[in-house]
Scaffold this active site. Structure first.
Site, PDB file in Angstrom:
ATOM      1  N   LYS A 120       0.855  -1.184   0.000  1.00 48.20           N
ATOM      2  CA  LYS A 120       0.000   0.000   0.000  1.00 48.20           C
ATOM      3  C   LYS A 120       0.889   1.231   0.000  1.00 48.20           C
ATOM      4  O   LYS A 120       1.723   1.409   0.888  1.00 48.20           O
ATOM      5  CB  LYS A 120      -0.914   0.001   1.231  1.00 48.20           C
ATOM      6  CG  LYS A 120      -1.756   1.264   1.329  1.00 48.20           C
ATOM      7  CD  LYS A 120      -2.770   1.192   2.450  1.00 48.20           C
ATOM      8  CE  LYS A 120      -3.548   2.490   2.564  1.00 48.20           C
ATOM      9  NZ  LYS A 120      -4.597   2.415   3.591  1.00 48.20           N
ATOM     10  N   ARG A 166     -10.704  10.049   2.357  1.00 51.36           N
ATOM     11  CA  ARG A 166     -10.532  10.722   3.652  1.00 51.36           C
ATOM     12  C   ARG A 166     -11.629  11.761   3.861  1.00 51.36           C
ATOM     13  O   ARG A 166     -12.022  12.034   4.995  1.00 51.36           O
ATOM     14  CB  ARG A 166      -9.126  11.325   3.751  1.00 51.36           C
ATOM     15  CG  ARG A 166      -8.056  10.218   3.779  1.00 51.36           C
ATOM     16  CD  ARG A 166      -6.631  10.772   3.795  1.00 51.36           C
ATOM     17  NE  ARG A 166      -5.653   9.700   3.591  1.00 51.36           N
ATOM     18  CZ  ARG A 166      -4.356   9.900   3.400  1.00 51.36           C
ATOM     19  NH1 ARG A 166      -3.878  11.127   3.386  1.00 51.36           N
ATOM     20  NH2 ARG A 166      -3.544   8.882   3.217  1.00 51.36           N
ATOM     21  N   LYS A 199       1.350   9.973   5.684  1.00 53.41           N
ATOM     22  CA  LYS A 199       1.504   8.597   6.151  1.00 53.41           C
ATOM     23  C   LYS A 199       2.766   7.939   5.600  1.00 53.41           C
ATOM     24  O   LYS A 199       2.864   6.720   5.512  1.00 53.41           O
ATOM     25  CB  LYS A 199       0.251   7.800   5.767  1.00 53.41           C
ATOM     26  CG  LYS A 199      -1.034   8.378   6.372  1.00 53.41           C
ATOM     27  CD  LYS A 199      -2.250   7.457   6.160  1.00 53.41           C
ATOM     28  CE  LYS A 199      -3.492   8.017   6.869  1.00 53.41           C
ATOM     29  NZ  LYS A 199      -4.659   7.109   6.731  1.00 53.41           N
ATOM     30  N   GLU A 216       7.570  -6.697   0.776  1.00 53.94           N
ATOM     31  CA  GLU A 216       6.401  -6.518   1.647  1.00 53.94           C
ATOM     32  C   GLU A 216       5.410  -7.672   1.464  1.00 53.94           C
ATOM     33  O   GLU A 216       4.883  -8.219   2.436  1.00 53.94           O
ATOM     34  CB  GLU A 216       5.689  -5.195   1.321  1.00 53.94           C
ATOM     35  CG  GLU A 216       6.340  -3.959   1.921  1.00 53.94           C
ATOM     36  CD  GLU A 216       6.043  -3.820   3.408  1.00 53.94           C
ATOM     37  OE1 GLU A 216       5.429  -4.721   4.001  1.00 53.94           O
ATOM     38  OE2 GLU A 216       6.448  -2.789   3.980  1.00 53.94           O
ATOM     39  N   LYS A 224      -2.236  -1.465  -3.813  1.00 52.85           N
ATOM     40  CA  LYS A 224      -3.088  -0.286  -3.742  1.00 52.85           C
ATOM     41  C   LYS A 224      -2.251   0.982  -3.840  1.00 52.85           C
ATOM     42  O   LYS A 224      -1.213   1.044  -3.194  1.00 52.85           O
ATOM     43  CB  LYS A 224      -3.838  -0.326  -2.401  1.00 52.85           C
ATOM     44  CG  LYS A 224      -4.724   0.851  -2.139  1.00 52.85           C
ATOM     45  CD  LYS A 224      -5.278   0.778  -0.739  1.00 52.85           C
ATOM     46  CE  LYS A 224      -6.089   2.029  -0.482  1.00 52.85           C
ATOM     47  NZ  LYS A 224      -6.551   2.109   0.885  1.00 52.85           N
ATOM     48  N   SER A 227     -10.323   5.815  -4.264  1.00 56.01           N
ATOM     49  CA  SER A 227     -11.281   6.918  -4.393  1.00 56.01           C
ATOM     50  C   SER A 227     -10.860   7.985  -5.403  1.00 56.01           C
ATOM     51  O   SER A 227     -11.678   8.490  -6.172  1.00 56.01           O
ATOM     52  CB  SER A 227     -11.494   7.554  -3.026  1.00 56.01           C
ATOM     53  OG  SER A 227     -10.270   7.984  -2.474  1.00 56.01           O
ATOM     54  N   TYR A 249     -15.192   1.245  -6.509  1.00 56.49           N
ATOM     55  CA  TYR A 249     -16.430   2.008  -6.344  1.00 56.49           C
ATOM     56  C   TYR A 249     -17.287   1.928  -7.603  1.00 56.49           C
ATOM     57  O   TYR A 249     -18.435   2.359  -7.592  1.00 56.49           O
ATOM     58  CB  TYR A 249     -16.091   3.459  -5.988  1.00 56.49           C
ATOM     59  CG  TYR A 249     -15.208   3.561  -4.766  1.00 56.49           C
ATOM     60  CD1 TYR A 249     -15.743   3.314  -3.492  1.00 56.49           C
ATOM     61  CD2 TYR A 249     -13.847   3.827  -4.864  1.00 56.49           C
ATOM     62  CE1 TYR A 249     -14.934   3.358  -2.364  1.00 56.49           C
ATOM     63  CE2 TYR A 249     -13.031   3.875  -3.747  1.00 56.49           C
ATOM     64  CZ  TYR A 249     -13.585   3.637  -2.502  1.00 56.49           C
ATOM     65  OH  TYR A 249     -12.778   3.669  -1.388  1.00 56.49           O
TER      66      TYR A 249
HETATM   67  N1  LIG Z   1      -6.268   2.891   6.356  1.00 58.59           N
HETATM   68  C1  LIG Z   1      -7.374   3.490   5.833  1.00 58.59           C
HETATM   69  C2  LIG Z   1      -7.660   3.315   4.398  1.00 58.59           C
HETATM   70  N2  LIG Z   1      -8.229   2.202   3.902  1.00 58.59           N
HETATM   71  C3  LIG Z   1      -8.475   2.446   2.559  1.00 58.59           C
HETATM   72  C4  LIG Z   1      -8.022   3.714   2.231  1.00 58.59           C
HETATM   73  C5  LIG Z   1      -8.100   4.420   0.904  1.00 58.59           C
HETATM   74  C6  LIG Z   1      -9.175   3.957  -0.018  1.00 58.59           C
HETATM   75  C7  LIG Z   1      -9.512   4.892  -1.108  1.00 58.59           C
HETATM   76  O1  LIG Z   1      -8.901   5.956  -1.316  1.00 58.59           O
HETATM   77  O2  LIG Z   1     -10.465   4.569  -1.830  1.00 58.59           O
HETATM   78  C8  LIG Z   1      -7.475   4.258   3.375  1.00 58.59           C
HETATM   79  C9  LIG Z   1      -6.952   5.636   3.426  1.00 58.59           C
HETATM   80  C10 LIG Z   1      -5.599   5.876   3.876  1.00 58.59           C
HETATM   81  O3  LIG Z   1      -4.762   4.987   3.990  1.00 58.59           O
HETATM   82  O4  LIG Z   1      -5.342   7.043   4.185  1.00 58.59           O
HETATM   83 MG   LIG Z   2       4.397  -4.982   5.612  1.00 54.59          MG
END
Ligand SMILES: NCc1[nH]cc(CCC(=O)O)c1CC(=O)O
Ligand SMILES: [Mg+2]
Length: 329
Positions: A196, A206, A223, A239, A254, A280, A319
């Site tokens: 991720k 968010r 993050k 990972e 992702k 998103s 989505y």
């Molecule tokens: N840990 C939370 C999480 N789980 C899925 C998403 C993002 C999903 C999306 O943008 O559709 C996120 C946001 C983030 O890591 O800040």
């Molecule tokens: Mg890991």
């Protein structure tokens, strides 16, 4: 004898094209993200995600039945939590009567065969908007893993089939697997967000959950100390391999579109189901461009989804799931 091979023969008409088509999209490919809020009668559109909604539990029931009727058999649950319930340790995430726990039960009540996956991370519950506990300006790893493990047990107790840790703490897959097994949830699966990336494409999500990191002294603004650097490719393999060794049943890459090279690398490296999250921001981009009349919505949507599967995805969290299924049925 020019040319011997004429590849265009296989593109002459739709019949021959469909006969030789390599990648076919079906409802079985999809995992449907759902956003849940408190209240009743609520179905509110998310401003930065046109035609996508937050549902209160009563309205969630209708939506789940609709999904099932379309052949969509798996959902991924997210909850939007009131600010008053947020703290640094995400205590509300462990509330046996919390919104997530009730959402899981609600889905199972109206649709017992629907596969329920749950997001496991602290951010929707965190007063700082981080996926883990914040101490002295840092996101602490091991203490966070302990909370994530408890959270996973709580979701399993409520009836979740799979937990989906999206936090990127080190060692959390092992921590969660051991905790689930010790609580006798040996059949509860783990879909790990293994690779991720720290992506700006999560913005609309968010907004949907009001979960962005807060702008405060001594709280990281992004993050990047736990999610991956988007410049890295080999690291994704490292990972993913670790998560498989720690007990992940499904691994994830992702976001989607900008990361299809990673999807193919993971596909070529491991024999395990791969999920891809079309996030998103990817959704919002197409909605915005098509609203302006600059892109043909349905054609681009199908091209994107097909590309994700062609890259190697077995499961697509999107989505667009409902719209795609309606388009192809
Ligand atoms: N840990 C939370 C999480 N789980 C899925 C998403 C993002 C999903 C999306 O943008 O559709 C996120 C946001 C983030 O890591 O800040
Ligand atoms: Mg890991």
């Amino acid at each position: 004898m020019f040319p011997i091979r004429r590849n265009r023969r296989l593109r002459t008409n739709e019949a021959i094209r469909s006969l030789v088509r390599e990648t076919i999209i079906s409802p079985n490919d999809f995992l449907v993200p759902l956003f849940v809020v408190e209240g009743s009668g609520v179905k509110e559109e998310i401003a930065s995600m046109p035609n996508y909604y937050r549902y209160s539990l009563d309205r969630l029931k209708e939506e789940v039945k609709l999904l099932w009727s379309l052949g969509l058999k798996s959902v991924l649950l997210f909850v939007k939590v009131d600010d008053a319930l947020k703290d640094n340790r995400g205590a509300e995430a462990l509330n046996p009567n919390g919104l997530m726990q009730r959402a899981i039960k609600t889905v199972k009540e109206v649709c017992p065969d629907m596969l329920v996956m749950t997001d496991v991370a602290l951010d929707p519950f965190s007063s700082f908007g981080h996926d883990g506990i914040v101490e002295n300006g840092k996101i602490v790893n091991d203490a966070t893993v302990e909370v994530l493990a408890e959270m996973s047990i709580s979701h399993a107790e409520a009836g979740a089939d799979f937990v989906a840790p999206s936090d990127m703490m080190d060692g959390r897959i092992l921590g969660i697997r051991e905790a689930l097994d010790q609580s006798n949830f040996i059949d509860t699966g783990i879909m790990s967000y293994s690779a991720k990336y720290a992506s700006a494409f999560y913005g609309p999500f968010r907004d949907a959950l009001d979960s962005a990191p807060v702008d405060m002294q001594n709280v990281p603004k992004d993050k990047k100390t736990y999610q991956m650097d988007f410049a890295n490719r080999e690291e994704a393999i490292r990972e993913t391999e670790m998560d498989i060794n720690e007990g992940a049943d499904i691994v994830m890459v992702k976001p989607g579109l900008c990361y299809l090279d990673i999807v193919r690398d993971v596909r070529n490296s491991f024999d395990i189901p791969i999920a891809v999250y079309q996030v998103s921001g990817e959704y919002a981009m197409l909605k915005a461009a098509s609203e302006k009349g600059w892109l043909d919505h349905d054609s681009v949507m199908l091209e994107q989804i097909t590309s994700i599967k062609r890259a190697g995805a077995d499961i697509i969290a999107s989505y667009f799931a409902k719209e795609v299924v309606r388009l192809i049925s």
